[in-house]
Write a protein that holds these residues in place. Structure first.
Motif, PDB file in Angstrom:
ATOM      1  N   VAL B  55      31.015 -60.518 -45.481  1.00  0.00           N
ATOM      2  CA  VAL B  55      30.219 -59.921 -44.983  1.00  0.00           C
ATOM      3  C   VAL B  55      30.875 -61.694 -43.642  1.00  0.00           C
ATOM      4  O   VAL B  55      30.754 -62.659 -44.420  1.00  0.00           O
ATOM      5  CB  VAL B  55      28.928 -59.698 -44.361  1.00  0.00           C
ATOM      6  N   ARG B  74      19.776 -60.488 -52.224  1.00  0.00           N
ATOM      7  CA  ARG B  74      20.066 -59.111 -52.851  1.00  0.00           C
ATOM      8  C   ARG B  74      21.761 -59.581 -53.598  1.00  0.00           C
ATOM      9  O   ARG B  74      21.359 -58.552 -54.760  1.00  0.00           O
ATOM     10  CB  ARG B  74      19.897 -57.957 -51.329  1.00  0.00           C
ATOM     11  N   ALA B  75      22.554 -59.738 -53.351  1.00  0.00           N
ATOM     12  CA  ALA B  75      23.845 -59.731 -53.386  1.00  0.00           C
ATOM     13  C   ALA B  75      24.282 -60.719 -54.735  1.00  0.00           C
ATOM     14  O   ALA B  75      24.497 -60.354 -55.290  1.00  0.00           O
ATOM     15  CB  ALA B  75      24.942 -59.515 -52.505  1.00  0.00           C
ATOM     16  N   SER B 269      34.898 -57.613 -44.098  1.00  0.00           N
ATOM     17  CA  SER B 269      35.082 -56.177 -43.808  1.00  0.00           C
ATOM     18  C   SER B 269      33.809 -55.668 -42.858  1.00  0.00           C
ATOM     19  O   SER B 269      34.560 -54.670 -42.741  1.00  0.00           O
ATOM     20  CB  SER B 269      34.241 -55.807 -46.052  1.00  0.00           C
ATOM     21  N   THR B 270      33.082 -56.725 -43.228  1.00  0.00           N
ATOM     22  CA  THR B 270      31.766 -56.464 -41.997  1.00  0.00           C
ATOM     23  C   THR B 270      31.861 -57.159 -41.113  1.00  0.00           C
ATOM     24  O   THR B 270      31.897 -59.126 -41.255  1.00  0.00           O
ATOM     25  CB  THR B 270      30.647 -56.185 -42.870  1.00  0.00           C
ATOM     26  N   PHE B 407      25.043 -50.361 -36.372  1.00  0.00           N
ATOM     27  CA  PHE B 407      26.576 -50.695 -36.321  1.00  0.00           C
ATOM     28  C   PHE B 407      26.593 -49.841 -35.038  1.00  0.00           C
ATOM     29  O   PHE B 407      26.203 -48.559 -34.492  1.00  0.00           O
ATOM     30  CB  PHE B 407      27.070 -49.720 -37.026  1.00  0.00           C
ATOM     31  N   HIS B 408      28.243 -50.161 -34.532  1.00  0.00           N
ATOM     32  CA  HIS B 408      28.437 -50.213 -33.420  1.00  0.00           C
ATOM     33  C   HIS B 408      28.674 -48.636 -33.211  1.00  0.00           C
ATOM     34  O   HIS B 408      29.599 -48.421 -34.295  1.00  0.00           O
ATOM     35  CB  HIS B 408      29.378 -50.877 -32.955  1.00  0.00           C
ATOM     36  N   THR B 412      33.396 -49.377 -36.426  1.00  0.00           N
ATOM     37  CA  THR B 412      32.054 -48.661 -36.919  1.00  0.00           C
ATOM     38  C   THR B 412      32.019 -50.045 -38.573  1.00  0.00           C
ATOM     39  O   THR B 412      30.486 -49.940 -39.123  1.00  0.00           O
ATOM     40  CB  THR B 412      32.103 -47.692 -38.116  1.00  0.00           C
ATOM     41  N   ASN B 413      32.236 -51.089 -38.386  1.00  0.00           N
ATOM     42  CA  ASN B 413      32.486 -52.009 -39.519  1.00  0.00           C
ATOM     43  C   ASN B 413      31.092 -53.692 -38.039  1.00  0.00           C
ATOM     44  O   ASN B 413      31.247 -54.864 -39.447  1.00  0.00           O
ATOM     45  CB  ASN B 413      33.051 -52.206 -39.696  1.00  0.00           C
ATOM     46  N   CYS B 438      21.124 -52.202 -43.775  1.00  0.00           N
ATOM     47  CA  CYS B 438      22.351 -51.248 -42.843  1.00  0.00           C
ATOM     48  C   CYS B 438      23.633 -51.559 -43.205  1.00  0.00           C
ATOM     49  O   CYS B 438      23.625 -50.314 -43.691  1.00  0.00           O
ATOM     50  CB  CYS B 438      22.185 -51.873 -41.150  1.00  0.00           C
ATOM     51  N   ILE B 439      23.367 -52.655 -44.208  1.00  0.00           N
ATOM     52  CA  ILE B 439      24.851 -53.294 -44.638  1.00  0.00           C
ATOM     53  C   ILE B 439      25.091 -52.667 -45.525  1.00  0.00           C
ATOM     54  O   ILE B 439      26.309 -52.526 -46.165  1.00  0.00           O
ATOM     55  CB  ILE B 439      25.507 -54.258 -44.637  1.00  0.00           C
ATOM     56  N   LEU B 440      24.035 -52.555 -46.545  1.00  0.00           N
ATOM     57  CA  LEU B 440      24.282 -52.232 -47.869  1.00  0.00           C
ATOM     58  C   LEU B 440      23.686 -50.931 -48.122  1.00  0.00           C
ATOM     59  O   LEU B 440      24.536 -50.247 -49.012  1.00  0.00           O
ATOM     60  CB  LEU B 440      23.793 -53.496 -48.466  1.00  0.00           C
ATOM     61  N   ASP B 441      23.138 -50.314 -47.476  1.00  0.00           N
ATOM     62  CA  ASP B 441      22.315 -48.782 -47.972  1.00  0.00           C
ATOM     63  C   ASP B 441      22.094 -48.236 -46.292  1.00  0.00           C
ATOM     64  O   ASP B 441      22.000 -47.047 -46.985  1.00  0.00           O
ATOM     65  CB  ASP B 441      20.902 -48.572 -47.839  1.00  0.00           C
ATOM     66  N   GLY B 442      23.233 -48.779 -45.586  1.00  0.00           N
ATOM     67  CA  GLY B 442      23.837 -47.928 -44.658  1.00  0.00           C
ATOM     68  C   GLY B 442      22.312 -47.525 -43.173  1.00  0.00           C
ATOM     69  O   GLY B 442      23.169 -47.059 -41.838  1.00  0.00           O
ATOM     70  N   ARG B 443      20.892 -47.489 -43.420  1.00  0.00           N
ATOM     71  CA  ARG B 443      20.404 -47.856 -41.839  1.00  0.00           C
ATOM     72  C   ARG B 443      19.217 -48.531 -42.678  1.00  0.00           C
ATOM     73  O   ARG B 443      18.855 -48.270 -44.336  1.00  0.00           O
ATOM     74  CB  ARG B 443      20.098 -46.294 -42.284  1.00  0.00           C
TER      75      ARG B 443
END
Lengths: 447, 469
Positions: B55, B74-75, B269-270, B407-408, B412-413, B438-443
């Motif tokens: 990221v 978290r990570a 990646s993001t 995300f745009h 999309t990343n 958003c990055i780790l769970d999608g929203r």
């Protein structure tokens, strides 16, 4: 063996033409498979070279994997990242591997065995992605070199005491199981234990696998680990008395180490790291089957070596495909791949099923044979072997589910679900894995 | 024991005392892996730029650091996070020039929730952001309520806002003019029809401390801060095998110019756009705003200059003086650490926006626009004197002055987390958490921030704050 070696040398002349090399390697595979007859105990005889069923299988596996390596490294070609050098290194590696598997003189085997490290190191350092690859290369080089120098000494003493280093002529072997014989034995097998790798000597493997480019990972997992198994098969016959006294060391380390490493797999977040640790677990089982010196064990080991070679190599291809598209191998970010690349889900599942020895893959046949041989040696080991199989299924399903299922990062789109060349590579990995169980005699040996 | 040996070698290379480092290495070898990572990180000077990361957060202000902190929290070691900040002194960053006020009084439900979540975090900051070896975190938080005034025409709107705030659990109090007079005798009520006062979870804190704490904690957890500016963003086009689907574009590398002048490429990646006032320009580097179709809509964030005047009023209200917001847009609050100093300002109307080329202060603005209103509302301010003044940038969202998160749709990343237009520092924690989700769970799932996504800009559905800014 000249058919492989001369073909290889000629291909090295045309290294500037990527497609020609691809076609040439495919032709070499075809030619190899055509002559996989196992008609004779020992064929393709030459000076210091001869091939029996085991060598031939592994030679064909090497050519197969190297062909698939070239097909899956399209990014090297696209980026123009020293294509000529890349193909040369691959072809040199193939030549060295063919020499290793077809040598019938222990010293020539040793020299080729060591020589395979050099193209491997060049591959990791030259085409790897991250700065940590320097450390990974050093680990791989020095672990293997350090462990195999005693092997050289042991081979030289063998020559002095027996007068020849020919594999067929050392049938009497080393007599006695104390003192010098003991030291001799440990010096000889240590190199292969590190190469396999056995649990306590496995530290180089996750590093090397993760830092290598896809071609490097494929050949490491597919063929180079089998060098250790092959070497063990050749050398254990010489030390059979000592081995009977000490096989409990290797079985314990192999099986229990495999269980521990399987548990570590469940904690990995990097896909390649997970597959690398799973290789250690598989090879632990292979080692256990080999050292108990049974017919079932030998057959099981060979079958698992071939099956694992195809399966791990395919999984590394898949991990690389994800990395090429999403830029990250971390399972925290590359999730929900079924949304992104639904067609790849088929290949993921087939190869993952291979990894956990589900029917009808080759690994199932091998694992069953290995379990039979290891349990026949000691019933108590049933518990550990059971745990090994169970956890192997655990981490494999964990990897599949975590990477494929779930919500993808954002909106619904389909990102290049697979190019034809990728389908081809994965097909060539999965089809032998799933179909060969029907004609097991292709890789089984009737003793 | 490879880790401690490497630690020792790093220390020796930087010419530090070897005896201390040997002791540190032994400690680190026996101790927690966390402290080893932290001590070796401390020696990095921002000039090392990793070649690749998972990221890439562009912008190291409150939002960027908050995102890095939440991701790393978290990570831990499972994700590599790199934060690119072009100015380590943060001279022009909105974060450090802001007043650091936090309130719960908004008219959009999501804003209220964002502030409330941030406040909850700020209350626990001494546990959450503590790093061993450093002083315990202290934000110098001063609890004070916000006071909003409304004229007759706007009482209905204020009532609705008040009801929403109460529903969501904000502690606010409605004041009619009579009660207002009793509570604040120094206030000239005049034609004010109603007012709302926050009774809890509002106040101000030191934004520089928050930034330092977030950054330090993120670094201790393993985030890498790079001092450099992003000068380019490359993308790759993935063409699907069949021609039924459109080619798909993702951003892959960023070109970074380090402080030493060297240019480096970082693969990621993001990418997270947390560049505050310059997010629009960053988007343009990627192609958002100068491309075909959906890419013709830029990220509508640009720098807008806002002045802060520090005034001295010897007779001004001191104890219990709330953070005062007039309906004209003028606001002031006492500066706690001083005697009778107040910080005041005003958001100018759209037509009279000052140019945002530099941070020069227009003193005339104060005398023309702010002082009359202040003097009318608070008679004690008639004899105030301007002590000093400075200017800062809002990361002004020209579309609807609210957060853009998510995300745009084309790249999309690329995760966007900006546009907070003046209420950024108070929501920075919750926005960081939302970006992490958003990055780790999608929203974002702690708070449903669907309405704040970039899609509303494409669909032209502004979500403005009504009445309050």
């Amino acid at each position: 063996m000249l058919k492989f070696l001369v073909f290889n040398l000629v291909l090295m002349g045309f290294v500037s033409n990527w497609s020609l090399i691809q076609v040439g390697l495919s032709m070499m595979c075809f030619m190899g498979l055509l002559m996989m007859n196992h008609d004779f105990c020992s064929f393709c005889l030459g000076y210091m070279m001869s091939v029996d069923y085991l060598s031939y299988i592994l030679i064909v596996l090497s050519v197969w994997i190297v062909m698939l390596m070239v097909f899956s490294s399209t990014v090297v070609k696209k980026m123009g990242n020293f294509c000529v050098g890349f193909l040369s290194v691959n072809l040199i590696l193939l030549m060295v591997l063919v020499l290793t598997f077809s040598s019938v003189n222990y010293l020539m085997f040793y020299i080729s065995f060591e020589s395979s490290l050099v193209p491997m190191l060049v591959l990791i350092l030259g085409w790897g992605y991250q700065p940590e690859r320097i450390q990974a290369g050093i680990y791989m080089l020095f672990y293997t070199l350090f462990a195999s120098l005693p092997l050289l000494v042991s081979l030289l003493s063998l020559y002095k005491s027996e007068g020849s280093l020919n594999m067929g002529l050392l049938l009497s072997g080393v007599i006695g199981y104390q003192g010098t014989s003991l030291l001799w034995y440990f010096c000889s097998v240590l190199a292969f234990m590190v190469k396999l790798p056995l649990f306590m000597f496995h530290l180089w493997l996750p590093k090397a696998h993760v830092e290598a480019p896809v071609a490097g990972s494929m050949v490491l997992a597919g063929v180079l680990l089998k060098l250790g198994g092959y070497g063990l098969i050749r050398i254990l016959g010489v030390f059979s008395e000592v081995n009977k006294m000490f096989c409990w060391v290797w079985v314990s380390l192999g099986i229990l180490g495999g269980v521990i490493v399987s548990l570590m797999c469940l904690r990995q977040v990097d896909m390649k790291s997970l597959i690398a640790y799973s290789s250690v677990a598989h090879m632990g089982l292979v080692l256990s089957g080999l050292v108990v010196m049974g017919g079932w064990g030998l057959n099981g080991a060979v079958v698992v070596m071939v099956g694992h070679g195809l399966c791990s190599s395919g999984l590394f291809c898949l991990a690389n495909m994800v990395y090429e598209r999403l830029g990250s191998r971390s399972l925290m970010i590359s999730k929900g791949l079924l949304n992104v690349m639904p067609n790849m889900g088929l290949w993921w599942f087939l190869l993952v099923a291979g990894n956990m020895a589900a029917p009808p893959t080759l690994n199932l046949m091998g694992e069953i044979s290995l379990i039979i041989s290891v349990v026949s040696w000691s019933k108590l080991i049933m518990f550990s072997v059971g745990m090994l199989s169970f956890f192997s299924a655990c981490y494999t399903l964990y990897m599949y589910s975590l990477s494929q299922h779930g919500l993808f990062l954002n909106a619904l789109f389909s990102c290049c679900s697979g190019k034809v060349v990728e389908y081809f590579v994965l097909l060539m990995h999965s089809v032998p894995l799933n179909i060969m169980i029907v004609k097991g005699s292709l890789i089984l040996c009737d003793l | 024991m490879y880790g401690p040996v490497r630690h020792l070698r790093q220390c020796l290379l930087l010419h530090k005392s070897w005896k201390i480092n040997l002791w540190n290495s032994i400690q680190a070898g026996c101790g927690w892996r966390k402290s080893l990572q932290y001590t070796s990180r401390c020696f990095s000077d921002g000039n090392e730029c990793p070649e690749s990361c998972d990221v890439l957060v562009v912008g190291g202000g409150a939002i960027g650091s908050s995102i890095a902190y939440h991701l790393k929290e978290r990570a831990r070691g499972d994700l590599s996070v790199v934060v690119i900040e072009r100015d380590t002194t943060y001279k022009q960053a909105s974060t450090v020039l802001s007043l650091g006020n936090i309130r719960q009084q908004f008219s959009v439900a999501e804003n209220i929730q964002l502030s409330m979540n941030s406040m909850k975090f700020l209350k626990e900051v001494h546990q959450r952001l503590a790093v061993e070896g450093f002083d315990p975190p202290d934000l110098q938080f001063t609890p004070r309520g916000y006071l909003f005034l409304a004229l007759e025409d706007y009482v209905e709107q204020m009532r609705e806002n008040f009801r929403l705030q109460m529903e969501l659990g904000a502690e606010v109090e409605w004041l009619w003019p009579r009660e207002l007079e009793l509570k604040f005798p120094w206030l000239q009520v005049g034609n004010v029809a109603a007012a709302v006062l926050g009774t809890n979870n509002e106040g101000w804190f030191d934004p520089w401390s928050l930034l330092t704490l977030l950054r330090r904690k993120a670094v201790s957890l393993g985030a890498v801060y790079v001092s450099g500016a992003v000068t380019g963003l490359h993308h790759q086009v993935l063409t699907p095998a069949d021609h039924l689907h459109n080619p798909h574009t993702t951003l892959t590398t960023a070109i970074v110019r380090l402080q030493s002048g060297e240019m480096k490429e970082v693969r990621f990646s993001t990418v997270v756009v947390a560049a505050g006032a310059w997010s629009g320009a960053l988007g343009r580097l990627a192609g958002v705003g100068n491309g075909p179709g959906t890419l013709s809509t830029p990220i509508p964030v640009e720098p807008r200059k806002r002045y802060v005047y520090c005034v001295h009023a010897p007779d001004g209200p001191w104890d219990d003086c709330p953070i005062f917001n007039d309906y004209t847009g003028v606001h002031f609050r006492p500066e706690r650490s001083s005697n009778k100093l107040y910080l005041c300002g005003m958001s100018p109307p759209e037509c009279a926006e000052p140019p945002a080329d530099d941070l020069e202060v227009d003193h005339q603005f104060f005398y023309t626009n702010i002082w009359p209103v202040l003097a009318q509302r608070v008679p004690a301010f008639e004899n105030l004197k301007v002590h000093s003044a400075y200017a800062g940038y809002y990361d002004y969202n020209t579309f609807d002055q609210n957060l853009i998160i998510g995300f745009h749709p084309v790249f999309t990343n690329m995760c966007i987390a900006t546009g907070l237009s003046g209420h950024g520092i108070q929501q920075s924690i919750a926005v960081g958490c939302a970006a992490m989700e958003c990055i780790l769970d999608g929203r974002p799932h702690s708070i449903n921030l669907e309405r704040f996504s970039f899609d509303r800009i494409l669909a032209n559905k502004p979500l403005k704050e009504k009445m309050v800014m």
